[in-house]
Design a protein around this motif. Structure first.
Motif, PDB file in Angstrom:
ATOM      1  N   GLU A  75      32.790  35.803 -64.004  1.00 47.56           N
ATOM      2  CA  GLU A  75      33.833  35.797 -65.023  1.00 47.56           C
ATOM      3  C   GLU A  75      34.839  34.675 -64.745  1.00 47.56           C
ATOM      4  OE1 GLU A  75      35.594  39.631 -65.362  1.00 47.56           O
ATOM      5  OE2 GLU A  75      33.764  40.596 -66.087  1.00 47.56           O
ATOM      6  N   ARG A 164      33.426  37.970 -70.129  1.00 48.28           N
ATOM      7  CA  ARG A 164      33.119  39.265 -69.514  1.00 48.28           C
ATOM      8  C   ARG A 164      31.653  39.298 -69.116  1.00 48.28           C
ATOM      9  NH1 ARG A 164      35.166  44.517 -72.533  1.00 48.28           N
ATOM     10  NH2 ARG A 164      37.102  43.553 -71.817  1.00 48.28           N
ATOM     11  N   LYS A 165      31.393  39.820 -67.931  1.00 50.49           N
ATOM     12  CA  LYS A 165      30.020  39.982 -67.440  1.00 50.49           C
ATOM     13  C   LYS A 165      29.724  41.477 -67.402  1.00 50.49           C
ATOM     14  CE  LYS A 165      29.050  39.442 -63.084  1.00 50.49           C
ATOM     15  NZ  LYS A 165      28.827  38.883 -61.744  1.00 50.49           N
ATOM     16  N   SER A 166      28.709  41.899 -68.189  1.00 52.81           N
ATOM     17  CA  SER A 166      28.424  43.332 -68.328  1.00 52.81           C
ATOM     18  C   SER A 166      27.271  43.810 -67.461  1.00 52.81           C
ATOM     19  CB  SER A 166      28.114  43.657 -69.799  1.00 52.81           C
ATOM     20  OG  SER A 166      29.160  43.243 -70.644  1.00 52.81           O
ATOM     21  N   SER A 181      29.739  37.370 -72.262  1.00 56.37           N
ATOM     22  CA  SER A 181      30.329  36.788 -73.469  1.00 56.37           C
ATOM     23  C   SER A 181      30.883  35.417 -73.090  1.00 56.37           C
ATOM     24  CB  SER A 181      31.441  37.676 -74.027  1.00 56.37           C
ATOM     25  OG  SER A 181      32.480  37.836 -73.083  1.00 56.37           O
TER      26      SER A 181
END
Length: 340
Positions: A75, A164-166, A181
């Motif tokens: 991120e 954002r890293k999910s 994202s």
């Protein structure tokens, strides 16, 4: 001989005395309190609270399900278009590709053999069409297998920063879940809610001044995007002001204070300092004590503007980010060393 010895001792004592006297003449730095000059907007017009948003947000996900083998970004990291972001386990995709390549080779071999019979007139036309169809089908399956293998590598479709890293390495990625994202913040938008009674005074090209305390800066607002649907509860309209952000200081979520230029009032950016920091010379000219990078104090002539409470606007003489002395200036003279 004794005379020479006495002369030498006398010279030594004189040198030590001069050295001590010289050391006593070195003044210790004067302790003062300082303040970093910062910009502020005039309060002649209505201020609004806004939130910084990204210009564009792109959700990036895998097209296939699989276990994430490698995650190569974090991120806040800047990425370029085409840069590898993550990989999922490609074992099954490679096996499917090997099978498709074998079928393609078999179909091509059959095509060569049956073509000889077809050219000799020994093969019915129906069978020849069937062989060609099988070759085309094998080729299509091979292309699909190649794409499935390529889709095990996730690359950035646009340039920007990772918002954002999910998903992390070892977790299962699915097409319905965005892995990361990517935010475009080379230009940002400041979202402001405007009461319905005031929305008509704001046009697409209305100029504005935007102050963001998080980065201690003021920015000129650009084109305005006006919403056309009001909030049912608050009766406000959302507008978004474009702001250039080439140095990427402004980040999504930062709080901003916004003033619009109207026919009645033009917002201006000024430097504000404590009234007590401004001193007057015998000839009536005004100055403040500024601290240079070498920690020396200097009289800096200034021109003042309006006064608000215990603050006064400086219209000329100092710049944003300079240190000015607010307490302890009574002990200062030009080039005095200070500590703060």
């Amino acid at each position: 001989m004794k005379k020479i010895l006495f002369i030498a001792i006398g010279c030594w004592l004189l040198a030590v005395g001069c050295s001590d006297k010289k050391g006593q003449n070195v003044k210790a730095p004067v302790r003062v309190k300082t303040e970093v000059v910062s910009t502020a907007m005039s309060t002649g017009s209505q201020s609004y609270v806004g939130i910084v948003e990204e210009n564009e947000a792109t959700a990036v996900s895998f097209t296939n399900m699989g276990v994430v083998k490698r995650m190569l970004v974090s991120e806040g990291q800047t990425v370029s278009k085409g840069q590898l972001i993550a990989e999922i386990d490609d074992t099954q995709a490679r096996n499917l590709l090997s099978g498709a390549e074998a079928q393609m080779a078999q179909a091509n071999d059959a095509l060569v053999r049956f073509k000889m019979l077809h050219d000799a007139g020994s093969l019915p036309e129906v069978q020849w069409v069937e062989i060609q169809s099988k070759v085309a089908m094998a080729k299509s399956q091979l292309e699909v297998a190649k794409k499935n293998l390529a889709d095990c590598r996730l690359v950035a479709p646009v340039s920007g920063i990772i918002g954002r890293k999910s998903v992390s390495a070892g977790e299962t990625a699915t097409p319905s879940i965005a892995v990361v994202s990517i935010l475009d913040i080379s230009t940002v938008k400041v979202k402001v809610s405007i009461p319905e009674a005031e929305i008509s005074s704001i046009a697409a090209n209305t100029s504005s001044i935007i102050k963001v305390d998080a980065v201690n800066g003021c920015f000129n607002g650009g084109q305005i995007e006006k919403g056309v649907q009001a909030d049912a509860l608050t009766h406000t309209y959302d507008i978004r002001i474009l702001v250039a952000n080439a140095d990427r200081k402004l980040l999504p979520g930062m709080v901003a204070s916004v003033q619009f230029a109207t026919t009645e009032s033009q917002p201006t950016v000024q430097l504000w300092v404590p009234v007590t920091a401004v001193q007057k010379r015998s000839d009536g000219s005004l100055f403040v004590w500024t601290v240079a990078s070498d920690s020396t104090a200097h009289r800096t002539p200034v021109i003042t503007g309006d006064t608000q409470g215990n603050r006064i606007a400086i219209t000329s003489g100092i710049e944003n980010g300079q240190h000015i002395v607010t307490e302890g200036y009574q002990k200062l003279s030009e080039n005095t060393k200070v500590v703060f």
